[in-house]
Design a protein around this motif. Structure first.
Motif, mmCIF file in Angstrom:
data_model
loop_
_atom_site.group_PDB
_atom_site.id
_atom_site.type_symbol
_atom_site.label_atom_id
_atom_site.label_comp_id
_atom_site.label_asym_id
_atom_site.label_seq_id
_atom_site.Cartn_x
_atom_site.Cartn_y
_atom_site.Cartn_z
ATOM 1 N N VAL A 169 14.571 30.105 58.152
ATOM 2 C CA VAL A 169 15.939 30.591 58.332
ATOM 3 C C VAL A 169 16.190 31.088 59.753
ATOM 4 C CG1 VAL A 169 16.267 31.146 55.911
ATOM 5 C CG2 VAL A 169 15.439 32.902 57.456
ATOM 6 N N HIS A 170 15.147 31.522 60.428
ATOM 7 C CA HIS A 170 15.321 32.017 61.797
ATOM 8 C C HIS A 170 15.551 30.875 62.793
ATOM 9 C CE1 HIS A 170 14.461 35.981 60.346
ATOM 10 N NE2 HIS A 170 13.352 35.537 59.785
ATOM 11 N N ALA A 171 15.231 29.648 62.374
ATOM 12 C CA ALA A 171 15.466 28.487 63.227
ATOM 13 C C ALA A 171 16.765 27.761 62.862
ATOM 14 C CB ALA A 171 14.279 27.521 63.127
ATOM 15 N N TYR A 172 17.530 28.312 61.907
ATOM 16 C CA TYR A 172 18.785 27.680 61.507
ATOM 17 C C TYR A 172 19.691 27.571 62.737
ATOM 18 C CZ TYR A 172 22.896 26.606 58.664
ATOM 19 O OH TYR A 172 23.999 26.002 58.104
ATOM 20 N N PRO A 173 20.171 26.364 63.045
ATOM 21 C CA PRO A 173 20.863 26.134 64.325
ATOM 22 C C PRO A 173 22.353 26.503 64.342
ATOM 23 C CG PRO A 173 20.602 24.067 63.162
ATOM 24 C CD PRO A 173 19.934 25.124 62.313
ATOM 25 N N TRP A 174 22.638 27.801 64.236
ATOM 26 C CA TRP A 174 24.032 28.252 64.298
ATOM 27 C C TRP A 174 24.731 27.716 65.545
ATOM 28 C CZ3 TRP A 174 26.254 30.346 60.183
ATOM 29 C CH2 TRP A 174 25.477 31.031 59.255
ATOM 30 N N ASP A 175 24.032 27.724 66.685
ATOM 31 C CA ASP A 175 24.651 27.271 67.937
ATOM 32 C C ASP A 175 25.066 25.807 67.879
ATOM 33 O OD1 ASP A 175 24.615 29.721 69.206
ATOM 34 O OD2 ASP A 175 22.684 29.381 70.161
ATOM 35 N N LEU A 176 24.304 24.985 67.186
ATOM 36 C CA LEU A 176 24.662 23.572 67.025
ATOM 37 C C LEU A 176 26.033 23.451 66.367
ATOM 38 C CD1 LEU A 176 23.779 20.536 67.104
ATOM 39 C CD2 LEU A 176 22.875 20.916 64.790
ATOM 40 N N ALA A 177 26.252 24.222 65.318
ATOM 41 C CA ALA A 177 27.543 24.179 64.625
ATOM 42 C C ALA A 177 28.662 24.713 65.500
ATOM 43 C CB ALA A 177 27.460 24.982 63.331
ATOM 44 N N LEU A 178 28.399 25.807 66.191
ATOM 45 C CA LEU A 178 29.443 26.401 67.028
ATOM 46 C C LEU A 178 29.799 25.504 68.206
ATOM 47 C CD1 LEU A 178 28.178 30.068 66.876
ATOM 48 C CD2 LEU A 178 30.156 29.080 65.666
ATOM 49 N N GLU A 179 28.836 24.768 68.730
ATOM 50 C CA GLU A 179 29.113 23.829 69.815
ATOM 51 C C GLU A 179 29.957 22.648 69.331
ATOM 52 O OE1 GLU A 179 25.249 22.846 71.364
ATOM 53 O OE2 GLU A 179 24.937 24.897 72.064
ATOM 54 N N ALA A 180 29.892 22.352 68.030
ATOM 55 C CA ALA A 180 30.674 21.252 67.470
ATOM 56 C C ALA A 180 32.142 21.630 67.245
ATOM 57 C CB ALA A 180 30.044 20.785 66.164
ATOM 58 N N LEU A 181 32.435 22.921 67.278
ATOM 59 C CA LEU A 181 33.816 23.379 67.116
ATOM 60 C C LEU A 181 34.572 23.209 68.434
ATOM 61 C CD1 LEU A 181 33.085 26.708 65.216
ATOM 62 C CD2 LEU A 181 34.205 24.678 64.253
ATOM 63 N N PRO A 182 35.885 23.118 68.353
ATOM 64 C CA PRO A 182 36.655 23.040 69.605
ATOM 65 C C PRO A 182 36.507 24.325 70.400
ATOM 66 C CG PRO A 182 38.127 23.326 67.721
ATOM 67 C CD PRO A 182 36.746 23.117 67.163
ATOM 68 N N ALA A 183 36.514 24.214 71.690
ATOM 69 C CA ALA A 183 36.394 25.383 72.564
ATOM 70 C C ALA A 183 37.606 26.276 72.377
ATOM 71 C CB ALA A 183 36.273 24.954 74.021
ATOM 72 N N THR A 184 37.371 27.580 72.421
ATOM 73 C CA THR A 184 38.490 28.511 72.310
ATOM 74 C C THR A 184 39.175 28.650 73.660
ATOM 75 O OG1 THR A 184 37.026 30.379 72.749
ATOM 76 C CG2 THR A 184 37.411 29.818 70.442
ATOM 77 N N PRO A 185 40.471 28.993 73.640
ATOM 78 C CA PRO A 185 41.191 29.123 74.921
ATOM 79 C C PRO A 185 40.717 30.327 75.706
ATOM 80 C CG PRO A 185 42.650 29.634 73.060
ATOM 81 C CD PRO A 185 41.314 29.217 72.499
#
Length: 185
Positions: A169-185
């Motif tokens: 669970v400590h290697a779960y790639p949260w950043d991978l998912a967040l990078e797939a989202l559109p960039a915030t303004p």
């Protein structure tokens, strides 16, 4: 301008570490609203004293897990994007089949008809990944516009299913998912 992210978490071990994903999303400028499946909510209530209150304080919003009554006002702002993480085999297959028997699934199924980007980051093991319903669900959801981050020819850097009982669970790639989202303004 802050944009709103609905983080919809299913009952998989990374859900016990959802503050990691929330903080990472907030650091990227998202206002995070957390929605839990009924089982993930049960974990937060029964397994961790005060966890729901901490999650509400962290997000600044109520943590939702069930449908409101028709007479009740919405307590969450409308989403600008939706992230299903962790997404279990159960969530993915029911979502693909259009089930809306929980708030989490209702939001996910409705999102397919809205002009809102949707990303899903699974947490499944290698045995579950062999279930024939998963292939159909992945095809259906991707065909509907979901960015489903499961490693294959379409997502070579996606989530790699782990051996049963050996997930990290400590290697779960949260950043991978967040990078797939559109960039915030």
């Amino acid at each position: 301008m802050t944009r709103t992210l609905y983080l919809i978490s299913s009952a998989a071990p990374p859900a016990r570490h959802v503050p990691v994903g929330i903080r990472a999303a907030q650091a990227r400028g998202w206002d995070v609203c957390l929605v839990l499946t009924p089982s993930a909510h049960r974990w937060a209530v029964e397994d961790a004293q005060g966890e729901l209150e901490e999650l509400c304080a962290l997000t600044g919003h109520p943590v939702r897990h069930q449908y409101k009554l028709p007479s009740e006002a919405d307590v969450l702002p409308a989403p600008d994007a939706i992230l299903s993480a962790p997404a279990t085999l159960n969530t993915l297959t029911k979502w693909a089949d259009g089930h809306a028997d929980t708030l989490a699934l209702g939001l996910l199924t409705e999102a397919l008809g809205l002009p809102v980007p949707v990303v899903a980051l699974p947490y499944i093991n290698a045995a579950q990944a062999q279930h024939p319903a998963l292939t159909r669900a992945v095809t259906t959801l991707r065909g509907a516009g979901v960015r489903l981050l499961l490693q294959d020819q379409h997502e070579p850097d996606g989530f790699v299913p782990h051996q049963p009982k050996h997930g990290n669970v400590h290697a779960y790639p949260w950043d991978l998912a967040l990078e797939a989202l559109p960039a915030t303004p």
